[in-house]
Design an enzyme around this catalytic site. Structure first.
Site, mmCIF file in Angstrom:
data_model
loop_
_atom_site.group_PDB
_atom_site.id
_atom_site.type_symbol
_atom_site.label_atom_id
_atom_site.label_comp_id
_atom_site.label_asym_id
_atom_site.label_seq_id
_atom_site.Cartn_x
_atom_site.Cartn_y
_atom_site.Cartn_z
ATOM 1 N N ASP A 1 12.484 -2.053 -2.493
ATOM 2 C CA ASP A 1 10.705 -1.671 -1.824
ATOM 3 C C ASP A 1 10.266 -3.299 -2.099
ATOM 4 O OD1 ASP A 1 8.825 -1.232 -0.325
ATOM 5 O OD2 ASP A 1 8.145 0.525 -2.301
ATOM 6 N N ASP A 2 9.950 -3.917 -3.801
ATOM 7 C CA ASP A 2 9.508 -5.000 -4.155
ATOM 8 C C ASP A 2 10.680 -5.153 -4.991
ATOM 9 O OD1 ASP A 2 7.105 -5.486 -1.855
ATOM 10 O OD2 ASP A 2 7.108 -3.676 -2.724
ATOM 11 N N HIS B 1 6.867 3.909 7.240
ATOM 12 C CA HIS B 1 6.667 4.173 5.764
ATOM 13 C C HIS B 1 6.566 5.620 6.132
ATOM 14 C CE1 HIS B 1 7.508 0.018 4.383
ATOM 15 N NE2 HIS B 1 7.230 0.416 3.201
ATOM 16 N N GLU C 1 5.256 8.869 1.381
ATOM 17 C CA GLU C 1 4.992 8.310 0.633
ATOM 18 C C GLU C 1 4.006 8.355 -0.663
ATOM 19 O OE1 GLU C 1 3.883 3.483 0.383
ATOM 20 O OE2 GLU C 1 4.839 3.573 -1.495
HETATM 21 ZN ZN LIG Z 1 7.651 -0.029 1.432
#
Ligand SMILES: [Zn+2]
Length: 340
Positions: A278-279, A196, A199
């Site tokens: 992602d989630d 990651h 971001e």
């Molecule tokens: Zn993530």
């Protein structure tokens, strides 16, 4: 009639298994573990009014994963829930730092996840592999220890589904150089590498992940366009970005609305930018909805979205023959979608 965006066949390369858990499953696991839900009504579990509110629920949900059977269940459900929305192959993150600290064993977690994914694959035909993420909140030494244990498991033939390592969680105040030994060990054990990056931070974070950690993919990469040279290099080398526009709006709060998201400009700059959730359970999302909302907000055609889906195949860590087979399958599935 089936939603046209659900009908597009897709891979997914940026999805955290801990972020796929159904509210009803959280409620059942909480009951099993003797814990009270932090909300009165289970339907309100994934409704937050702030980032802190999100994190509070996120940590609560993590704590519900107490044994191998829990990991098996969420892995299985993560796939069967995504297939109706077009999932055809996934490389799924799991981030075990918190659970290892609480005394769980990495081998047990991997065994549970593997059994769940195998059961889902037997039922749906959708294959999936695992990426073991280091949690940056725990530091570089814990990251190295995690990769070391993973390499040991792979040597013992116990972690065949774990094909790579990554890192997630907080970006601010973390020096990526602390993770060099962990990534070097992973590479020497022939594990694939991602991280990651960019971001919550600027493009220097992405540069460091590519140059110093030598990762092959970037998860998010939201700030990449701020650096023209980096953009040029990433597109020339086809370094994949696993972009999550809805998450950037809802979780990171880095983009105010989907229509302000740089995803379309990333694609126009020639970047291998893919779409991911992602989630998903925690943000009321699925892959079909991700494709639909991004297409509508950024005025992308079905043809454009088919190209995004095919680029997803290129960005996987499948062997060349596997990519060819999956691409052929995607083209066959896309034909009726595009001609309808
Ligand atoms: Zn993530």
């Amino acid at each position: 009639m089936k939603d046209v965006y659900d009908a597009i066949p897709k891979v997914e390369l940026h999805c955290h298994v801990e972020g796929t858990i159904r509210p009803s499953t959280v409620a059942e696991l909480a009951k099993k573990n003797g814990r009270a839900l932090p909300v009165g009504n289970v339907e309100d579990l994934y409704r937050y009014d702030s980032l802190n509110g999100f994190l509070e629920i996120f940590w609560f949900v993590q704590e519900m994963l107490a044994d191998q059977g829990d990991w098996e269940r969420i892995a299985y459900e993560s796939i069967v829930d995504a297939v109706p929305h077009g999932l055809r192959y996934r490389e799924t993150f799991f981030t075990p730092a918190r659970h290892l600290r609480a005394g769980q064993d990495l081998g047990g977690i991997v065994d549970g996840l593997t059994r769940g994914l195998e059961a889902a694959e037997a039922e749906t035909g959708v294959g999936s592999m695992l990426i073991c993420d280091m949690d940056r909140a725990y530091g570089g030494a814990a990251g190295l220890e995690l990769v070391d244990r993973l390499v040991e498991l792979r040597k013992a033939g116990r972690a065949a589904r774990v094909i790579g390592v990554g890192m997630d969680s907080t970006e601010l105040g973390v020096d990526l150089h602390d993770y060099v030994p962990a990534y070097e060990l992973a590479r020497s054990a022939r594990l694939r590498c991602t991280a990651h990056a960019g971001e919550d931070t600027g493009p220097l974070n992405i540069w460091t992940a590519v140059e110093v950690l030598k990762v092959e993919r970037i998860d998010h990469g939201l700030s990449i366009l701020e650096d023209a040279e980096l953009t040029k290099r990433a597109s020339a080398e086809r370094i994949a970005l696993t972009v999550c526009p809805n998450s950037n709006v809802v979780i990171a709060n880095k983009v105010e609305t989907l229509s302000a998201h740089p995803f379309r400009r990333m694609r126009e700059a020639g970047l291998l930018a893919t779409l991911n959730t992602d989630d998903p359970a925690m943000t009321d999302l699925d892959l079909g909805k991700e494709y639909r909302t991004v297409a509508e907000a950024l005025d992308l055609s079905l043809q454009d979205m088919a190209a995004v889906a095919l680029d997803g195949v290129e960005a996987t860590w499948l062997e060349d023959a596997g990519k060819r087979d999956l691409r052929a399958r995607f083209l066959a599935e896309l034909e009726p979608v595009l001609s309808a």
